[in-house]
Design an enzyme around this catalytic site. Structure first.
Site, PDB file in Angstrom:
ATOM      1  N   SER A   2      22.098  40.244  75.838  1.00 47.33           N
ATOM      2  CA  SER A   2      21.651  40.900  74.600  1.00 47.33           C
ATOM      3  C   SER A   2      20.270  40.417  74.172  1.00 47.33           C
ATOM      4  CB  SER A   2      22.665  40.695  73.475  1.00 47.33           C
ATOM      5  OG  SER A   2      23.873  41.349  73.765  1.00 47.33           O
ATOM      6  N   TYR A  28      34.821  45.099  80.923  1.00 48.81           N
ATOM      7  CA  TYR A  28      33.967  46.201  80.487  1.00 48.81           C
ATOM      8  C   TYR A  28      34.603  47.530  80.901  1.00 48.81           C
ATOM      9  CZ  TYR A  28      30.269  42.635  80.002  1.00 48.81           C
ATOM     10  OH  TYR A  28      29.517  41.533  79.652  1.00 48.81           O
ATOM     11  N   ARG A  41      21.140  43.645  70.974  1.00 51.84           N
ATOM     12  CA  ARG A  41      22.092  44.757  71.072  1.00 51.84           C
ATOM     13  C   ARG A  41      21.432  46.076  70.670  1.00 51.84           C
ATOM     14  NH1 ARG A  41      26.856  42.471  72.327  1.00 51.84           N
ATOM     15  NH2 ARG A  41      27.232  40.330  71.647  1.00 51.84           N
ATOM     16  N   GLY A  42      20.144  46.174  70.933  1.00 46.24           N
ATOM     17  CA  GLY A  42      19.420  47.408  70.670  1.00 46.24           C
ATOM     18  C   GLY A  42      18.571  47.384  69.422  1.00 46.24           C
ATOM     19  N   LEU A  58      17.775  42.091  73.709  1.00 46.67           N
ATOM     20  CA  LEU A  58      17.204  43.104  72.817  1.00 46.67           C
ATOM     21  C   LEU A  58      17.997  43.224  71.518  1.00 46.67           C
ATOM     22  CD1 LEU A  58      16.323  45.853  75.453  1.00 46.67           C
ATOM     23  CD2 LEU A  58      14.856  44.052  74.512  1.00 46.67           C
TER      24      LEU A  58
END
Length: 322
Positions: free
Chosen positions: A197, A56, A201-202, A199
């Site tokens: 993830s 990351y 990825r939003g 959510l």
């Protein structure tokens, strides 16, 4: 905050954790000060499970996490990952310890609670990789071992080499593939399941209504689920989930997290955020109760056959469920 145990003999962690990938500007630019404030808020609220990885931001996320937990190391169940790059050979025995030593330096600690193989290396037997990871446990550098995006047979072989505490895989209302074979395997073996993830990825936050709202350099633009007609279709599904959330006086993101938590006591979601206010809202989802009728209604809206587009591009999907 509520707490759950990872696996039969793993650590006790907050029911909702914190994923730190966004600290590395994967989903738009990130400010280190804001990311640090998010970590501080997490610890205040009893969010003890923090997840990062060496890829990351080429280690930047680990550095931010390390600074954020300085002086509070004992309060955190710290997870990081290695072997997530695009090349092969990262799971070889000679690669495992050097990768951990670099992560420990960035994290400012002398041990990691949970160390994952980020992606299974198809060129290296899983027994070799996990055997080398087990040596790290014997050396006191790692407490528990995990895998990420591994197939059931790989999980079984790894677990036979050394006990695997957690399996991390994408899982949300919109990504339910683990229900078919992966979750049954982890439950049979007594392995905890960490949902990344959760959510979508939003997408499941309801924040995005038009594709134009996504930054031009955002990684999600490469994901079929976020492209053109698929995006518009999925946003319409989210709007129906918003109606359910409003009846509970919660956000759609909280509904999505509560749904994951209701799928089993062995599941711990790790939503990512770099904003303290979102962190607080995510943590509060642990206290949301959904009825059987709620869950049936959610299934009717977001059943696997209704979601449009794959969760990753072709090259990405070739490296999951391996």
């Amino acid at each position: 905050m509520q707490y759950r145990r990872l696996g039969k003999q793993g650590p006790t962690v907050s029911a909702v954790g914190l994923g730190a990938m966004s600290f590395a500007s994967v989903y738009g630019s990130a400010e280190d000060a804001e990311s640090a404030a998010t970590i501080s808020r997490a610890l205040e609220l009893g969010v003890t499970f923090i997840d990062t990885a060496n890829i990351y931001g080429a280690g930047h996320s680990e550095e931010v996490v390390g600074r954020g937990i300085a002086g509070r190391r004992a309060d955190v169940v710290l997870a990081t990952k290695f072997g997530g790059g695009g090349g092969t050979g990262l799971g070889r025995r000679d690669k495992v310890r050097p990768a951990l030593e670099e992560s420990l330096s960035r994290l400012g600690t002398d041990y990691v609670d949970l160390y994952y193989l980020h992606r299974v290396d198809p060129s290296t037997p899983i027994e070799e990789t996990v055997g080398a990871m087990a040596d790290l446990v014997s050396a006191g550098l790692v407490r528990y071992l995990g895998l990420s995006e591994a197939a059931p047979e790989t999980i079984r072989r790894a677990h036979a080499t050394h006990p695997i505490t957690a399996l991390q895989t994408e899982y949300s209302m919109f990504s339910r593939e683990p229900e078919e074979a992966i979750l049954p395997a982890t439950r049979e073996l007594g392995i905890g399941f960490v949902a990344y993830s959760p959510l979508g990825r939003g997408m499941l936050t309801g924040h995005f209504q038009r594709l134009e709202e996504l930054p031009a350099d955002d990684w999600r633009r490469s994901v079929p689920r976020w492209q053109e007609d698929n995006f518009d279709h999925n946003v319409r599904l989210v709007s129906r989930l918003e109606e359910i959330a409003r009846r509970h006086a919660i956000t759609t993101a909280q509904l999505a997290l509560a749904w994951v938590l209701h799928q089993g006591e062995d599941i711990v979601p790790i939503p990512g955020t770099r904003k303290p206010e979102n962190l607080a809202a995510n943590a509060a989802a642990a206290d949301v109760t959904l009825s059987a009728e709620d869950l049936e209604e959610i299934d009717a809206v977001a059943s696997p056959d209704r979601v449009a587009g794959a969760r990753g591009a072709e090259a990405y999907m070739a490296r999951v469920n391996v």
